[in-house]
Design an enzyme around this catalytic site. Structure first.
Site, PDB file in Angstrom:
ATOM      1  CG  MET A   7      23.021  11.715   3.446  1.00 38.99           C
ATOM      2  SD  MET A   7      24.158  12.733   2.690  1.00 38.99           S
ATOM      3  CE  MET A   7      23.227  13.392   1.187  1.00 38.99           C
ATOM      4  CE  LYS A  50     -17.182  -6.054   2.775  1.00 39.84           C
ATOM      5  NZ  LYS A  50     -16.585  -7.372   3.306  1.00 39.84           N
ATOM      6  CD  GLU A  86      -1.724  -2.308   1.698  1.00 44.91           C
ATOM      7  OE1 GLU A  86      -0.672  -2.397   1.970  1.00 44.91           O
ATOM      8  OE2 GLU A  86      -2.563  -3.305   1.898  1.00 44.91           O
ATOM      9  CG  PHE A 124     -10.174  -9.158  11.135  1.00 46.01           C
ATOM     10  CD1 PHE A 124      -8.919  -9.342  11.664  1.00 46.01           C
ATOM     11  CD2 PHE A 124     -10.444  -9.066   9.810  1.00 46.01           C
ATOM     12  CE1 PHE A 124      -7.890  -9.887  10.586  1.00 46.01           C
ATOM     13  CE2 PHE A 124      -9.573  -9.619   8.828  1.00 46.01           C
ATOM     14  CZ  PHE A 124      -8.434 -10.171   9.388  1.00 46.01           C
ATOM     15  CD  GLN A 125      -7.646  -6.871   7.517  1.00 45.07           C
ATOM     16  OE1 GLN A 125      -8.632  -6.369   6.584  1.00 45.07           O
ATOM     17  NE2 GLN A 125      -6.632  -7.300   6.976  1.00 45.07           N
TER      18      GLN A 125
END
Lengths: 564, 157
Positions: A474, A162, A50, A112-113
């Site tokens: 760096m 949802k 993502e 959940f999630q």
């Protein structure tokens, strides 16, 4: 028309003329993905992470000037995307990021999630929404695109539960956006602009300080004209690279921590800074109290909060650069007497002669700067250049001959390692005719290496040039200079076989350590037009020079440092 | 370092979900200080009014007002110069204390006794924040059991 929330998302994207989106499906966003499956209006590019979806959307946006769109699911999908949101926020990249959320009935139950996505994104977006009713979706989506692209652009996050994506409601996208609390100023104050132009006419050693806001507002053409008409020299920030063509006689190069000696000296000796869409970032100013000490400051910015945030502006102008520069051109019609700048230009030419941006080919090893210059000579304007973050990024900003705005795509404000490759994929999707090159380091490339699969699958050939010094370069440079060479955890000698890795994903890999090998590999990668890794063994101890040590004054540059 | 000054800022916002956290997140995220914060809806409108007492240098206060204004649901940011400012305090005393003295003190600070039960009395004062400070130090000898202060509210004169 009565449709589901998920269908509304699709209809809104179509209405906004979105042609490509980047994303990764999951439980909470499945209703929307079901509608994506059914449509043919835009392309969905499945990234493999993502974070990469958001970076790809950023690359797409930075290259095209359009709003980038990313689609993700709730919970881990969203938290993975946060780095991308923060990156876009820091660089004012217009994005709309749509995430799924658990159903309304489960919000707050540690489902959940589930994660408080809008709570998390609040500090790294321009604005965000949790949509609790499908009837709000058309307005919210329209506002999201509007807010993302107007004013100081930035990412907008829309979180949709949802059940809201399943809910049926009326869809009307025709209403104009009207947010009574959000009316960005675009036209600068005429009197203030006139005062600024007068100041320009009276200055002896004026200097344009060009920032990324110019590229955001597509004002490069106007700025090029203004620079040419006034005959005043200009320095560019990292974010503004490409505003002026690399060979413009009035361009002094980049300023700041790794800017050129001439650019930093010019900034230290100017009597009038004409700041256009630049925000006086600490990587640019060095020690604030010493920055452009004897100079008056004109500061043009669309974001009022940027003006006088760090350096007090004598002539503050809030407005869109494009508008303001046009007005400046109108007011300054009576040509400015360019003769008066001759001594000033001579001084700058002298600075340039004294310490030009350069590097020494004093070892058998390839120098990373040579590689970048070589790509510049070979591809020039024909390539879009993205980078990751680190030494290679600074060398690219220093040595690539940029010809146009939006040619250079990099993570400026947040400095996100792992940005370059997914961004380059987005760039290729936005501008398929040009070659997409990503300069990266052996540290950075591993941070989003899974995007090899995306690039190969989508046939979006990106040539990744890994300037491989087996170091987190760096940080190692800073450890050498400021930590008495205690190279704590920056030795990356243990690394994968990048050639095999590229091949494992279906790309092509090259390992090179000489100029001839590099030329051959680059030529082959261009001809084959496939996803490629060119693993370039470069001199291990090369440092980015010159350098203003953090917190130091611009005029006190470290010009050379040879590490053994 | 520039001197930090106490300032009162009123913010008019659209009355919508999570707008308060946008404001407080801005303060915490940018390292600004909140001394007190009072919020309530503005009657017969879709707005709420926040009164924020903060402190900072001129530059910091300027940034606070500009950054607040950048938030999308913010309609107006008023940085007060000449204002009427009030704060409230409720104080609980044991019933055994000298009620007449407490009552007299309260009325000197624009307050009175608002509740009496078998064990305790509760008083209320509403006055300028500085004067509420004086009141709270004056009542110490009556052994207050509990003190609660509101944030300030302010209106431009």
């Amino acid at each position: 028309m009565q449709i589901s929330g998920a269908q509304m998302v699709i209809e809104a994207l179509i209405a906004e003329e979105v042609d490509t989106i980047f994303g990764y499906p999951g439980g909470a966003i499945m209703n929307v993905y079901d509608e994506i499956y059914k449509q043919n209006s835009f392309k969905h590019i499945l990234t493999r992470h993502e974070q990469a979806a958001v970076h790809a959307a950023e690359g797409y946006s930075k290259a095209s000037g359009k709003v980038g769109v990313a689609m993700i699911t709730s919970g881990p999908g969203f938290t993975n995307a946060v780095t991308g949101l923060a990156d876009a926020y820091m660089d004012s990249v217009p994005l709309v990021v749509i995430s799924g959320q658990v159903p309304m009935s489960l919000i707050g139950t540690d489902a959940f999630q589930e994660i408080d996505a809008v709570g998390i994104s609040r500090s790294c977006t321009k604005h965000n929404y949790l949509v609790t009713d499908a009837a709000d979706l058309p307005r919210v989506l329209k506002e999201a695109f509007y807010i993302a692209r107007t004013g100081r652009p930035g990412p907008v996050h829309v979180d949709i539960p949802k059940d809201v994506t399943a809910q049926i409601a009326k869809f009307d996208y025709s209403k104009e956006v009207d947010i009574e609390t959000y009316k960005p100023t675009t036209k600068g104050n005429t009197r203030q602009i006139k005062k600024a132009v007068d100041a320009i006419k009276n200055a002896k050693r004026p200097l344009f300080y060009l920032g990324g806001g110019i590229i955001n507002s597509n004002a490069s053409e106007e700025v090029r004209k203004l620079v040419k008409n006034t005959g005043i020299p200009a320095v560019e920030t990292f974010m503004a690279r490409g505003t002026l063509k690399y060979d413009d006689p009035l361009l002094i190069s980049m300023l700041g921590m790794h800017g050129s000696y001439a650019a930093n000296m010019a900034m230290s000796e100017t009597d009038l800074v004409i700041g256009l869409g630049a925000r006086f970032d600490d990587r640019v100013t060095g020690k604030l109290s010493e920055f452009a000490k004897g100079a008056k400051i004109i500061h043009v910015d669309i974001d009022p909060a940027s003006i006088s945030k760090l350096v007090n502006a004598d002539f503050p102008i809030v407005g869109d650069i494009k508008h303001v520069v046009k007005s400046m051109l109108d007011i300054a019609k009576t040509t400015i007497d360019k003769e008066r700048y001759t001594p000033w230009l001579d001084t700058i030419a002298n600075f340039n002669k004294l310490h030009p941006l350069s590097f020494k080919e004093d070892s058998e090893d390839l120098k990373p700067q040579w590689v970048i210059k070589r790509v510049g000579e070979t591809l020039g304007d024909n390539a879009n250049i993205s980078t990751d973050v680190g030494q290679h990024q600074m060398w690219t900003a220093q040595f690539y001959p940029f010809s146009r705005p939006r040619q250079f795509i990099s993570s400026g404000g947040l400095g996100t390692m792992g940005f370059g490759f997914p961004a380059a994929v987005g760039v290729k999707a936005a501008d398929p005719k040009r070659i997409s090159v990503n300069f990266t380091g052996d540290g950075s490339i591993l941070m989003n290496i899974q995007e090899l699969m995306t690039a190969v699958e989508q046939k979006l050939p990106v040539i990744n040039i890994i300037l491989n010094n087996n170091y987190l370069g760096m940080v190692r440079q800073w450890q050498t200079l400021f930590y008495n060479k205690r190279h704590s955890e920056t030795d990356l000698s243990m690394q994968p076989d990048f050639v095999k890795l590229a091949e494992a994903f279906g790309g092509v890999g090259y390992r090179v350590s000489t100029k001839e090998e590099f030329d051959a590999a680059l030529k082959d990668a261009i001809e084959k037009n496939v996803v490629a890794f060119i693993d370039v063994k470069v001199h291990r101890l090369e440092n980015v020079m010159p350098m203003v040590p953090s917190g130091g004054s611009l005029f006190n540059m470290m010009l050379e440092y040879k590490e053994k | 370092m520039e001197a930090a000054e106490r300032r009162v800022i009123s913010v008019i916002v659209i009355n919508e979900a999570s707008v308060l956290s946008r404001i407080t997140d801005l303060f915490s995220g940018r390292g600004y200080n909140i001394t007190s914060l009072t919020v309530a809806p503005i009657p017969e409108s879709r707005y709420s009014r926040l009164t924020i007492v903060t402190s900072g240098s001129v530059r910091v206060i300027e940034q606070i007002t500009k950054q607040l204004h950048k938030l999308i649901p913010v309609l107006k940011v008023i940085e007060h110069a000449d204002l009427v400012e009030k704060e409230m305090a409720l104080v609980k005393f044991p019933i055994t204390e000298n009620l007449a003295d407490i009552s007299a003190l309260c009325s000197a600070y624009n307050g009175n006794i608002v509740n009496v039960s078998e064990e305790v009395i509760i008083t209320m004062v509403a006055d300028e924040p500085k004067r509420v400070d004086y009141f709270l130090s004056a009542i110490k000898r009556f052994h207050p059991k509990e003190i609660v202060r509101s944030g300030a509210v302010a209106l431009e004169r």
